[in-house]
Design a protein around this motif. Structure first.
Motif: not given
Length: 385
Positions: A168-189
């Motif tokens: 279902v992530e193919r349609r909702w893309r929530i994970m990708r948005q989370l990564l965008e927030v983490l990348e912008a903040a320089g936060h490790p994942v």
């Protein structure tokens, strides 16, 4: 599916615990019709353990079960107040995690997260695979939580409960948005998945990895496509996971392989082959977890095992119990991930020796925490300077 007579013959064979034979035969009458659960892992859909009433589907004599439609994946929106979950478990290498979805369409029969569906009034069986909850507000909530004064950065783990890259992530893309927030903040994942969909986000992950901010772990349970399709029906095929390891590695992203879970008598003979294949694909680290059967997972797994591998049922369950103090599961810290006893020791030694021979786990650099810059999240007062 075996006939009831075959089930009774297997269930009443020597070696089963007291009362287990009766439970298995009773469960056979609660199974969902094959046509309704085609492509699903669980064959049962018992009521949640917190429900006041237990419901059972049965044929009233008019072939009414034939009118029931197959289970289809339904996604509801969940609106949590926070998105970062904290833990103090000594068995875990992280103290915080994010789960963008509740429930998982992969349908892995062994999934230890299945019991969490009881908190939603749903079954840990087919409901866990077909009635999902998405958290579209998760990226916004994450940004707000990272912006709070006093937030202390440590790596966030994603995929520790349900898979963030499930279909279902193919349609909702929530994970990708989370990564965008983490990348912008320089936060490790750190990410754990058994889906090749993770390669979709190589662009973000490679940029984060170049700064020491990202690591991915691919779960490879078996290299046997038939076993994989039966045990984890909607997860990526084993060869696709190995291809994902190779693609991530070539993009400069450090990758681990997780042999999880190790199921004695079913896939434990593959430990060396899985590690060899993952190393050849580029993995630089590895780990394993012994099969865990908490609460509702035990009857679901036992029913699955009886349906698909009835000839191995007694042997597999005997080995599991030999590593769990005679029980299906022991949740004690320090034991739940590895088990105890001679067979558990043998698995541990085989894994350690193979990992050492392949040069795995030698140079696993920790994720960096010195690049974090709090985002200007919702409700945060901006500086006057």
């Amino acid at each position: 599916m075996p006939s009831l007579s075959a089930l009774k013959q297997t269930a009443f064979a020597p070696g089963l615990q007291a009362g287990e034979a009766d439970a298995l035969v009773a469960a056979s009458g609660l199974r969902v019709r094959d046509e309704r659960v085609r492509g699903r892992g669980a064959g049962l859909n018992m009521s949640g353990r917190y429900e006041l009433e237990a419901r059972e589907v049965f044929d009233d004599g008019w072939n009414s079960l034939e009118d029931l439609a197959p289970f289809k994946t339904e996604v509801q929106i969940e609106k949590p107040r926070t998105v970062i979950t904290r833990n103090q478990s000594p068995d875990l290498s992280f103290d915080r995690s994010i789960n963008p979805y509740r429930g998982c369409e992969h349908g892995c029969i062994y999934c230890f997260a299945r019991p969490t569906h009881a908190y939603m009034g749903l079954s840990a069986g087919v409901d866990f695979e077909a009635r999902l909850f998405a958290k579209p507000d998760a990226p916004r909530l994450l940004e707000r939580e990272l912006s709070r004064p006093g937030y202390k950065v440590q790596p966030i783990a994603i995929g520790t409960n349900t898979d963030p890259y499930q279909p279902v992530e193919r349609r909702w893309r929530i994970m990708r948005q989370l990564l965008e927030v983490l990348e912008a903040a320089g936060h490790p994942v750190g990410i754990v998945t058994k889906s090749a969909l993770v390669t979709r986000d190589i662009d973000i992950l490679s940029r984060m990895a170049s700064k020491g901010l990202a690591r991915v772990a691919l779960s490879v349970t078996t290299l046997d496509r038939k076993l994989s399709r039966t045990m984890e029906p909607r997860a990526a095929a084993p060869d696709k996971r190995l291809e994902a390891i190779r693609a991530l590695t070539e993009a400069g992203i450090p990758v681990s392989v997780m042999v999880a879970p190790v199921i004695p008598g079913l896939n434990d003979h593959e430990i060396e082959r899985i590690l060899d294949s993952a190393k050849a694909a580029g993995a630089d680290a590895a780990g394993y977890i012994l099969l865990r059967l908490p609460i509702e997972v035990s009857p679901l797994f036992r029913d699955w095992l009886l349906r698909h591998y009835p000839d191995r049922y007694r042997h597999v369950m005997s080995l599991i119990r030999s590593m769990r103090g005679g029980k299906d599961y022991d949740a004690e810290f320090g034991k739940r991930m590895r088990g105890t006893g001679p067979y558990a020791w043998q698995i541990s030694r085989r894994f350690d020796m193979t990992a050492k021979r392949l040069g795995l786990n030698l140079r696993k650099a920790p994720l960096r925490i010195d690049q974090f810059v709090p985002p200007h999240g919702e409700g945060v007062q901006l500086s006057l300077l």
